[in-house]
Design a protein around this motif. Structure first.
Motif, PDB file in Angstrom:
ATOM      1  N   LYS A 194      -4.048  -6.031 -12.335  1.00 27.66           N
ATOM      2  CA  LYS A 194      -3.143  -4.673 -12.265  1.00 27.66           C
ATOM      3  C   LYS A 194      -2.609  -5.240 -10.901  1.00 27.66           C
ATOM      4  N   ILE A 195      -3.781  -5.467  -9.463  1.00 29.54           N
ATOM      5  CA  ILE A 195      -2.603  -5.320  -8.314  1.00 29.54           C
ATOM      6  C   ILE A 195      -1.932  -6.741  -8.433  1.00 29.54           C
ATOM      7  N   HIS A 196      -1.479  -7.589  -8.608  1.00 28.45           N
ATOM      8  CA  HIS A 196      -1.523  -8.803  -8.194  1.00 28.45           C
ATOM      9  C   HIS A 196      -0.028  -8.943  -9.618  1.00 28.45           C
TER      10      HIS A 196
ATOM     11  N   LEU B 238       0.981  -1.353  -0.131  1.00 28.55           N
ATOM     12  CA  LEU B 238      -0.120  -0.107   0.253  1.00 28.55           C
ATOM     13  C   LEU B 238       1.025   1.399   0.012  1.00 28.55           C
ATOM     14  N   GLU B 239       2.015   1.219  -0.021  1.00 30.46           N
ATOM     15  CA  GLU B 239       3.102   2.650  -0.001  1.00 30.46           C
ATOM     16  C   GLU B 239       3.308   2.391  -1.358  1.00 30.46           C
ATOM     17  N   ASP B 240       3.197   2.044  -2.433  1.00 30.48           N
ATOM     18  CA  ASP B 240       2.594   1.968  -3.487  1.00 30.48           C
ATOM     19  C   ASP B 240       1.868   1.967  -3.678  1.00 30.48           C
ATOM     20  N   GLU B 241       1.419   3.902  -4.340  1.00 26.03           N
ATOM     21  CA  GLU B 241       0.671   4.903  -5.062  1.00 26.03           C
ATOM     22  C   GLU B 241      -0.709   3.268  -5.790  1.00 26.03           C
ATOM     23  N   VAL B 242      -0.144   3.178  -6.749  1.00 27.62           N
ATOM     24  CA  VAL B 242      -0.834   2.750  -7.888  1.00 27.62           C
ATOM     25  C   VAL B 242      -1.838   2.105  -7.179  1.00 27.62           C
ATOM     26  N   ILE B 243      -0.860   0.643  -6.374  1.00 26.23           N
ATOM     27  CA  ILE B 243      -2.264   0.039  -5.369  1.00 26.23           C
ATOM     28  C   ILE B 243      -2.704   0.607  -5.003  1.00 26.23           C
ATOM     29  N   CYS B 244      -2.262   1.076  -3.544  1.00 26.50           N
ATOM     30  CA  CYS B 244      -3.059   2.080  -2.787  1.00 26.50           C
ATOM     31  C   CYS B 244      -4.352   2.826  -3.235  1.00 26.50           C
ATOM     32  N   ARG B 245      -4.171   3.354  -4.781  1.00 30.40           N
ATOM     33  CA  ARG B 245      -5.636   3.635  -5.517  1.00 30.40           C
ATOM     34  C   ARG B 245      -6.015   2.465  -5.409  1.00 30.40           C
ATOM     35  N   LEU B 246      -6.350   1.746  -6.299  1.00 26.11           N
ATOM     36  CA  LEU B 246      -6.544   0.840  -7.116  1.00 26.11           C
ATOM     37  C   LEU B 246      -7.788  -0.221  -5.327  1.00 26.11           C
ATOM     38  N   ILE B 247      -6.864  -0.315  -4.329  1.00 26.06           N
ATOM     39  CA  ILE B 247      -7.547  -0.262  -3.613  1.00 26.06           C
ATOM     40  C   ILE B 247      -8.924  -0.243  -2.781  1.00 26.06           C
ATOM     41  N   LEU B 248      -8.600   1.215  -2.963  1.00 29.21           N
ATOM     42  CA  LEU B 248      -9.149   2.066  -2.165  1.00 29.21           C
ATOM     43  C   LEU B 248     -10.917   2.142  -3.283  1.00 29.21           C
ATOM     44  N   GLU B 249     -10.365   1.872  -4.443  1.00 30.29           N
ATOM     45  CA  GLU B 249     -11.093   1.987  -5.403  1.00 30.29           C
ATOM     46  C   GLU B 249     -12.804   0.756  -5.796  1.00 30.29           C
TER      47      GLU B 249
END
Length: 263
Positions: free
Chosen positions: A192-194, A21-32
């Motif tokens: 994408k997350i994986h 979740l420090e990866d801003e892309v992963i963090c954004r995708l999970i929040l969405e």
């Protein structure tokens, strides 16, 4: 039980969760996926995580994030039911408010915030995948309008009503972050997350830090066992054997007894 190797970790592992979740892309995708809406570019504040603690004294693994429309998010992985999540969510809300409001600023400057716990157990025992709380008037159901929402997610949910299939797939993936689970989800976002997590697991520096953390935790566990053994001996020598069992399950009593016997 032997711990997994770094490359074998699931997303529910606190270390991998913090790193991912420090990866801003992963963090954004999970929040969405959790909130069910698109989110502007995320900026992650990772200073509270174990990855930024040089001596690993920090045990807080939550991630603070904010987006371009000034909404704050606090996301935490929770693997053990310590029966304190409601009060912890209250504490986190207060902490977020204090850090976001500058001295002299009007209370209207407080930003909307979401406090999110991802649990690998059912925190309220109702079988839901998602429990959402807001402050409302008991007499009229009128919303308080403080723009605070607390969300508790349950990877062990069984009732699918009112929750998206995408979120259910995400929660399953969090517990089982494998190629097979990601493929079975048939979800582009999870793919994408994986993909990013697989690349993260190839990061040698992260792997080294994981091993360092494991070694430190093992030493702390051994030290804790030694200390409790000394406490049990002291209690036995003073005829207080009954307190040994209680101290084993009561952290506050255990700490008080450590102080009493100078351990």
């Amino acid at each position: 039980m032997a711990r997994k190797k770094f490359e074998e970790l699931d997303l529910c592992d606190p270390f991998l969760f913090a790193a991912a979740l420090e990866d801003e892309v992963i963090c954004r995708l999970i929040l969405e996926m959790i909130l069910g809406r698109p989110i502007a570019k995320i900026r992650v504040h990772a200073e509270h995580t174990i990855l930024y603690s040089s001596d690993f004294r920090s045990v807080r693994l939550d991630i603070y994030a904010s987006d371009e429309v000034q909404v704050e998010y606090d996301i935490e992985m929770q693997n053990e039911d310590e029966h304190n999540l409601p009060k912890r969510s209250r504490y986190y809300q207060g902490e977020m408010d204090i850090t976001s409001l500058k001295p002299g600023e009007d209370f209207k400057s407080l930003r909307p915030c979401f406090i999110i716990f991802i649990c690998t157990f059912d925190p309220f025992g109702k079988g839901l995948y998602r429990y959402t709380f807001e402050n409302k008037c008991l007499e009229t159901e009128l919303s308080l309008g403080d723009e605070v929402q607390k969300i508790f997610l349950n990877t062990k949910g069984i009732h699918t009503e009112g929750v998206s299939e995408e979120l259910i797939h995400l929660l399953k993936y969090i517990e089982n972050s494998t190629d097979t689970c990601a493929a079975e989800a048939k979800n582009v976002t999870i793919q994408k997350i994986h993909s990013r997590i697989k690349e993260m697991k190839k990061n040698r520096n992260l792997g080294v830090r994981y091993m360092q953390m494991e070694e430190l935790l093992k030493k702390r566990e051994q030290e804790g066992e030694r200390r409790f053994g000394e406490l049990a001996l002291k209690l036995s020598e003073t005829g207080r054997e009954k307190e040994i069992i209680e101290a084993a399950s009561n952290p506050k009593l255990r700490q008080a007894l450590y102080r009493e016997f100078g351990l």
